[in-house]
Design a protein around this motif. Structure first.
Motif, short mmCIF file in Angstrom:
data_model
loop_
_atom_site.label_atom_id
_atom_site.label_comp_id
_atom_site.label_asym_id
_atom_site.label_seq_id
_atom_site.Cartn_x
_atom_site.Cartn_y
_atom_site.Cartn_z
N UNK A 54 0.82 -1.20 0.00
CA UNK A 54 0.00 0.00 0.00
C UNK A 54 0.87 1.27 0.00
N UNK A 55 1.98 1.20 0.71
CA UNK A 55 2.84 2.37 0.84
C UNK A 55 3.69 2.64 -0.39
N UNK A 56 3.67 1.72 -1.39
CA UNK A 56 4.46 1.94 -2.60
C UNK A 56 4.05 3.22 -3.31
N UNK A 57 2.78 3.61 -3.20
CA UNK A 57 2.31 4.84 -3.85
C UNK A 57 2.98 6.08 -3.25
N UNK A 58 3.45 5.95 -2.01
CA UNK A 58 4.05 7.10 -1.32
C UNK A 58 5.57 6.96 -1.23
N UNK A 59 6.10 5.96 -1.92
CA UNK A 59 7.53 5.67 -1.83
C UNK A 59 8.41 6.85 -2.25
N UNK A 60 8.10 7.56 -3.36
CA UNK A 60 8.96 8.69 -3.74
C UNK A 60 9.03 9.76 -2.65
N UNK A 61 7.91 10.01 -1.99
CA UNK A 61 7.90 11.02 -0.94
C UNK A 61 8.77 10.59 0.24
N UNK A 62 8.65 9.31 0.65
CA UNK A 62 9.46 8.79 1.75
C UNK A 62 10.94 8.84 1.39
#
Length: 494
Positions: A54-62
């Motif tokens: 689920x968190x892959x969508x936010x990976x660039x931000x992290x």
């Protein structure tokens, strides 16, 4: 995780299987299974295609956060993620695992073991320690920040105060003053390491104390207890607090000035550090403090002749124009929303000052916790000002109805309507004769009207009324139907 287990085990020279399982919160069987795997088996397993998370969508931000601040904690990353993406629905445990997987692998050092320290009774002890953080971005340059951390041993309630100058005895005393005012009292004792700010010399455990600081402690009513050398567990709570302040409080933050940092720290303490669920007590420090400890502290009065520390207290106003002070929230004028202000307490009043030390607000100090003390005058916004101007003009023109005047003025100049009303009020104040109904009808019976036109038309209106009567020209009334929606609804929209 597998490489971490093997690094911790170090082929039998590191930690035990039981210790690794406890440290990583795994079962011993799981640890044994991974220790038995060869390097080829591990690499083969890691090479398998992983499921999409689920968190892959936010990976660039992290990743962008970690590139700038590689040691940013998962807790702080979670706060920034949820602030940036409110729709994110993910457990803290999942996020910690995800962040750990993204971080570059590092060697795991053998952990140090400390003998547990028995928690003190409420109000008995405060642990104090100094910290230093270099290369802090501030005002376009890298600065060194010196700070002191105060932790009440029972509740873990924390206070932090920072400085850009090395801390001397006077500054150290002022820091204590600010901390005791934040806590609302003093504990029975404060625990320190062997800093020169407290201890000048030790021989055979016989201490020569800093006389100025010892005098302050005597007047303030707390005992000084100094740890033995190389004995960090004697004040382990504040040792952990200093690390927490560095990694969660300071790390990853950029400030324009030290005043901005003070305001940020005040908000961070009230909304994060003292609200979080503490890993040892299992409770929020603020809740534990207010339930069990606040009433056990001794009353604090700054010694006579000592700087009272009020000028050093800063607060960051939130977007609703509220600042936190001793568990309650107080309003500041609308122009200071999201700004740093100075506060001091005197004669049961909270005085709020701007950066030039000019008073901008004053409130009665509230007993208890959780109250919101708001001065309605602090929230007088543009809409409120418009309503006030309309009411004042309406009173000045009584018994006439100024609704049509407001409608045509607003229709003509909607973006500067408030300024136009202020101009009309000024014009009416300078006029000695009352406005007549026929004059008002004549002035308003036109497609557009400004304040300057209102003044010019008002000056010639008496003469024009005489001419119209002589010529038998009627003055139209009620001719502003096209503005009916504006006139009838302007109170609802301003």
């Amino acid at each position: 995780m597998i490489h971490k287990i093997k690094a911790m085990y170090d082929e039998g020279h590191g930690q035990s299987i039981r210790g690794i399982a406890q440290a990583l919160r795994l079962s011993r069987n799981t640890v044994r299974k991974y220790l038995k795997q060869s390097v080829e088996e591990i690499n083969a397993g890691l090479g398998q295609v992983a499921r999409r998370k689920k968190l892959d969508d936010y990976k660039p931000f992290v990743i962008s956060l970690l590139q700038g601040f590689p040691n940013l904690s998962a807790v702080k990353i979670e706060r920034r993620l949820k602030a940036q993406f409110p729709e994110l629905d993910c457990s803290q445990r999942s996020l910690r695992r995800y962040v750990s997987a993204l971080k570059e692998g590092v060697c795991v050092k053998q952990p140090r073991y400390y003998q547990p320290v028995v928690d003190m009774v409420p109000g008995h002890q405060c642990q104090v320690d100094m910290g230093e953080l270099r290369d802090v971005p501030m005002g376009g340059e890298m600065r060194t920040v010196y700070f002191a951390v105060f932790v009440l041993s029972y509740s873990r309630l924390m206070y932090v105060v920072a400085s850009l100058l090395p801390v001397d005895t006077d500054a150290f005393i002022r820091m204590h003053d600010a901390a005791f005012r934040y806590f609302g009292g003093t504990p029975r004792e404060c625990v320190y390491d062997q800093t020169k700010l407290v201890v000048i010399q030790e021989e055979f455990r016989e201490l020569t104390l800093n006389s100025r600081f010892a005098n302050y402690a005597t007047h303030a009513g707390f005992a000084i207890r100094v740890c033995e050398g190389y004995d960090p567990e004697s004040k382990g709570k504040v040792e952990a607090g200093v690390k927490y302040v560095k990694h969660d409080g300071f790390y990853g933050e950029i400030h324009r000035t030290i005043e901005d940092m003070h305001g940020y720290l005040a908000t961070w303490l009230d909304e994060v550090a003292n609200q979080r669920v503490h890993g040892i007590t299992g409770e929020s420090p603020r809740i534990r403090f207010e339930r069990d400890e606040v009433h056990t502290l001794r009353g604090y009065v700054a010694p006579a002749g000592h700087p009272d520390g009020h000028e050093a207290a800063t607060r960051q106003a939130d977007r609703t124009g509220l600042i936190s002070w001793k568990g309650n929230r107080y309003s500041v004028p609308v122009n200071w929303q999201r700004q740093t202000v100075w506060v001091r307490e005197t004669d049961n009043h909270l005085i709020v000052l701007d950066v030039t030390r000019q008073e901008i607000a004053r409130h009665d100090i509230q007993a208890g916790k959780g109250a919101i003390v708001a001065n309605r005058d602090h929230y007088r916004d543009k809409a409120t000002t418009i309503r006030q101007l309309e009411a004042q003009i309406g009173e000045m023109m009584q018994p006439l109805d100024a609704t049509d005047l407001f409608a045509v003025i607003k229709h003509t100049s909607p973006t500067i309507y408030k300024d136009q009303l202020a101009g009309i009020r000024q014009i009416l104040r300078k006029r000695h004769e009352p406005v007549q109904q026929d004059e008002l009808d004549w002035i308003c019976n036109r497609p557009e009207l400004t304040a300057t036109q209102f003044r010019e038309l008002l000056a010639v209106a008496p003469e024009m009324m005489v001419r119209r009567k002589e010529q038998g020209i009627p003055v139209h009334t009620g001719g502003l139907d096209r503005y009916a929606g504006v006139a009838g609804g302007h109170h609802a929209h301003v």
